[in-house]
Design a protein around this motif. Sequence first.
Motif, short mmCIF file in Angstrom:
data_model
loop_
_atom_site.label_atom_id
_atom_site.label_comp_id
_atom_site.label_asym_id
_atom_site.label_seq_id
_atom_site.Cartn_x
_atom_site.Cartn_y
_atom_site.Cartn_z
N ALA A 23 4.54 6.44 5.13
CA ALA A 23 4.27 5.30 4.26
C ALA A 23 5.45 5.05 3.32
O ALA A 23 5.82 3.90 3.04
CB ALA A 23 3.00 5.55 3.45
N GLN A 24 6.04 6.13 2.85
CA GLN A 24 7.21 6.00 1.95
C GLN A 24 8.38 5.36 2.67
O GLN A 24 9.06 4.48 2.14
CB GLN A 24 7.59 7.38 1.41
CG GLN A 24 8.70 7.36 0.37
CD GLN A 24 9.06 8.77 -0.06
OE1 GLN A 24 9.36 9.63 0.78
NE2 GLN A 24 9.03 9.02 -1.36
N GLN A 25 8.61 5.79 3.92
CA GLN A 25 9.72 5.23 4.69
C GLN A 25 9.50 3.76 5.02
O GLN A 25 10.44 2.98 5.11
CB GLN A 25 9.92 6.04 5.97
CG GLN A 25 10.42 7.46 5.74
CD GLN A 25 10.43 8.30 7.00
OE1 GLN A 25 9.75 7.99 7.98
NE2 GLN A 25 11.21 9.38 6.98
N ALA A 26 8.22 3.36 5.19
CA ALA A 26 7.89 1.97 5.55
C ALA A 26 7.62 1.11 4.32
O ALA A 26 7.32 -0.09 4.46
CB ALA A 26 6.68 1.96 6.47
N TRP A 27 7.70 1.68 3.11
CA TRP A 27 7.37 0.95 1.89
C TRP A 27 5.93 0.43 1.97
O TRP A 27 5.60 -0.66 1.50
CB TRP A 27 8.34 -0.20 1.63
CG TRP A 27 9.75 0.22 1.31
CD1 TRP A 27 10.33 1.40 1.63
CD2 TRP A 27 10.73 -0.56 0.66
NE1 TRP A 27 11.64 1.43 1.21
CE2 TRP A 27 11.92 0.21 0.60
CE3 TRP A 27 10.77 -1.85 0.12
CZ2 TRP A 27 13.11 -0.24 0.03
CZ3 TRP A 27 11.95 -2.30 -0.46
CH2 TRP A 27 13.11 -1.51 -0.51
N VAL A 30 0.05 0.59 0.15
CA VAL A 30 -1.40 0.77 0.31
C VAL A 30 -1.68 2.11 1.00
O VAL A 30 -2.50 2.91 0.53
CB VAL A 30 -2.01 -0.39 1.12
CG1 VAL A 30 -3.48 -0.12 1.41
CG2 VAL A 30 -1.85 -1.71 0.37
N ALA A 31 -1.03 2.33 2.14
CA ALA A 31 -1.23 3.59 2.86
C ALA A 31 -0.73 4.78 2.04
O ALA A 31 -1.33 5.85 2.05
CB ALA A 31 -0.52 3.54 4.21
N GLY A 32 0.38 4.54 1.33
CA GLY A 32 0.94 5.63 0.54
C GLY A 32 0.02 6.06 -0.58
O GLY A 32 -0.18 7.26 -0.82
#
Length: 262
Positions: A23-27, A30-32
């Motif tokens: 999630a962090q890599q994809a910005w 919400v998921a993060g």
Amino acid sequence: MDLNSLQNLLRRLSKGSQKLKSAQQAWDLVAGEASLKQLHQDLQTLCQDWLPTHQSLQEQWHQLRQQLQDPDYARRLEAALSESGIPWQGQFPSYELTPLKLAINLSTLTASLNFGRRQWQKTTALEPQRLSKWVGDHYQALVKRSFPRDRFCQELLSAYGLLNRLNNQSTDVKWGQSVSLKAIYELLTLRTVTRQDYSLVLFSYDLSQLRQQEQIRYQSYQLELAALRDPGANLVLINRQGQEERVGSLTIYALDTSAQTA
């Protein structure tokens, strides 16, 4: 929390950290945030439950240690060895499995298979059925191992010839002079990978099989094994009856005076 619950929690933590990283890599905020919330809850659970879980596990290990001291453990182990078809004799914690010896060391919580006084294999898995299978696998691998006598004799002859010439600083082999068996083993296993596959125990076992004959002859040569005065320089050979013999040198005689150098 028992061990199964602990494993499930640790798996969730591992998956949760992976989701958080993705999630962090994809910005993906919400998921993060969802992953971070779940991780926080699982870590809180782990922190709250770890101390009693650790105490419970410590108690289980203590109970297992006590079981190892119980005479019933020896009976279960011996029954497992018998069921596996391994010929054994002796009593806990030492057993004879000619040509091997099985030793259970309760102070180090280990079991070892020894050839003479040299340790060959070691394990820390002491559950009777698992230990019996471990013993059986290694025992069968040794006693059913093929013994190419002629090839082994040729290897001994070649190594003897080279070491004999080096010892005498000569281009010719001086037959009838002794050469260290340990030096021969070192020469036969110069590569580390070879030494791992062909241990000194296996070399001693092959010599034991060769030693079954009163006179060891190969082509036009006679091979003679003898003990050395220095006990540490000798190898232990064990015959089919379990009797030990210590040898440290190899001497080869050329029976044919026209024999070529090795």
